[in-house]
Design a protein around this motif. Structure first.
Motif, mmCIF file in Angstrom:
data_model
loop_
_atom_site.group_PDB
_atom_site.id
_atom_site.type_symbol
_atom_site.label_atom_id
_atom_site.label_comp_id
_atom_site.label_asym_id
_atom_site.label_seq_id
_atom_site.Cartn_x
_atom_site.Cartn_y
_atom_site.Cartn_z
ATOM 1 N N THR A 147 46.400 37.880 45.375
ATOM 2 C CA THR A 147 46.921 37.763 44.097
ATOM 3 C C THR A 147 46.415 36.609 42.929
ATOM 4 O O THR A 147 45.929 35.943 43.108
ATOM 5 C CB THR A 147 48.712 38.284 44.277
ATOM 6 N N LEU B 242 44.311 41.815 43.874
ATOM 7 C CA LEU B 242 45.638 42.379 42.618
ATOM 8 C C LEU B 242 44.930 41.137 41.566
ATOM 9 O O LEU B 242 45.302 40.264 41.933
ATOM 10 C CB LEU B 242 46.551 42.459 43.217
ATOM 11 N N ARG B 243 45.529 41.518 40.070
ATOM 12 C CA ARG B 243 45.906 41.252 38.754
ATOM 13 C C ARG B 243 47.074 41.213 38.944
ATOM 14 O O ARG B 243 47.828 42.678 38.722
ATOM 15 C CB ARG B 243 45.130 41.157 38.316
ATOM 16 N N PRO B 244 47.736 40.385 37.642
ATOM 17 C CA PRO B 244 48.969 41.402 37.110
ATOM 18 C C PRO B 244 49.433 42.944 36.137
ATOM 19 O O PRO B 244 48.542 43.110 35.860
ATOM 20 C CB PRO B 244 49.309 40.058 36.072
ATOM 21 N N ALA B 245 49.957 43.222 36.893
ATOM 22 C CA ALA B 245 50.152 44.819 36.909
ATOM 23 C C ALA B 245 51.104 44.973 35.142
ATOM 24 O O ALA B 245 50.652 46.191 34.556
ATOM 25 C CB ALA B 245 51.523 45.103 37.496
ATOM 26 N N GLY C 272 47.090 46.284 39.779
ATOM 27 C CA GLY C 272 48.069 45.117 39.430
ATOM 28 C C GLY C 272 49.611 45.426 41.059
ATOM 29 O O GLY C 272 50.324 44.809 42.064
ATOM 30 N N SER C 273 49.263 46.766 42.160
ATOM 31 C CA SER C 273 49.712 46.610 43.071
ATOM 32 C C SER C 273 48.885 47.323 44.095
ATOM 33 O O SER C 273 47.859 48.152 44.084
ATOM 34 C CB SER C 273 50.912 47.453 42.304
ATOM 35 N N ASN D 163 51.561 42.294 41.793
ATOM 36 C CA ASN D 163 51.758 40.731 41.539
ATOM 37 C C ASN D 163 52.244 41.272 39.599
ATOM 38 O O ASN D 163 51.639 42.043 39.053
ATOM 39 C CB ASN D 163 50.062 40.859 41.065
#
Length: 263
Positions: free
Chosen positions: A64, A86-89, A99-100, A115
């Motif tokens: 993450t 992942l990067r923030p969703a 993101g997920s 995330n």
């Protein structure tokens, strides 16, 4: 089932700490899935392709990130090539990466990882709470076991997210501030919560950065080029015990492993 979450890996000292402790932690605690926040793994700011591969080779099943994922531009066009990175969703539609996701343990247990990034004292992104509504519902169609990495600055926003998702996810773990908090608990609805998992990197530092450089910036208010501190590494994280059938947390435990310079 056991999920080990490793707090923000900062630079080479953090990666070395991971290499020296992760395998043992997995064996001792019979860990089924390892999630590592890697957004500071490349010299303290961002993530490169080679370092992402290194974290996976060291034992991360999922990586993450957070607001620093964009600091090393080489990773941006590659985000779609790493399903477990992942990067923030809650970035705008069309942003590279995801993101997920759903990830399987060696035993075949499906685990959802989400995330998100906070907005208080951070970027003006889409609402993480509303993003969570949509994505948690989507993940729950496939598995009751869901872990959320909420990468946020404000303690209040993190606590609010834990309360908001209580009973809908298995665990909410905060990242970004690099200081492990002592408020781990299981909320009334069965969700494990901690405000911050802490940092994997040099303890002899200011949140991973050479302390004299951080102090200089505070004293002078002038731009100072930060460098990662190297001494007295620690591995900080959180161990979650989750009922794989219901998704409810059964236990949560802070992890802090010290690695001496002679280790």
């Amino acid at each position: 089932m056991k999920i080990l979450f490793v707090g923000d890996v900062v630079g080479r000292p953090g990666r070395l700490a991971l290499s020296r402790r992760l395998d043992r932690l997995v064996d001792v605690h019979a860990v089924d899935l390892v999630v590592v926040n890697g957004e500071n793994a490349a010299a303290g700011f961002g993530l490169t392709v080679d370092i992402a591969k290194e974290l996976f080779d060291l034992g991360a099943d999922v990586i993450t990130t957070g607001n620093h994922i964009w600091d090393k531009r080489e990773i941006i066009p590659c985000l779609d090539s790493f399903p477990a990175l992942l990067r923030p969703a809650n970035y705008p539609p069309g942003t590279p990466g995801r993101g997920s996701g759903i990830f399987a343990t060696a035993a075949g247990i499906q685990v959802g990882v989400l995330n998100l990034e906070g907005r208080v004292f951070m970027n003006n992104l889409e609402c993480p709470f509303r993003a969570a509504d949509e994505l948690v519902e989507e993940l729950r169609r496939k598995t009751p076991v869901i872990l959320v990495d909420f990468h946020a600055e404000a303690t209040s926003e993190k606590v609010a997210m834990g309360c908001y998702l209580d009973g809908r996810v298995s665990a909410v773990v905060g990242t970004h501030t690099h200081v492990q908090t002592a408020d781990e608990r299981i909320l009334p609805g069965g969700t494990a919560y901690i405000t911050d998992a802490g940092m994997t990197g040099s303890r002899d530092s200011v949140i991973g950065i050479r302390k004299e450089l951080a102090v200089e910036r505070f004293l002078t208010q002038l731009p100072v080029r930060f460098e990662v501190a190297k001494r007295d590494a620690v591995l900080c994280g959180v161990l979650f015990d989750i009922d794989e059938n219901t998704g409810r947390a059964q236990a949560v435990r802070r992890i802090l492993e010290e690695i001496s310079d002679s280790d």
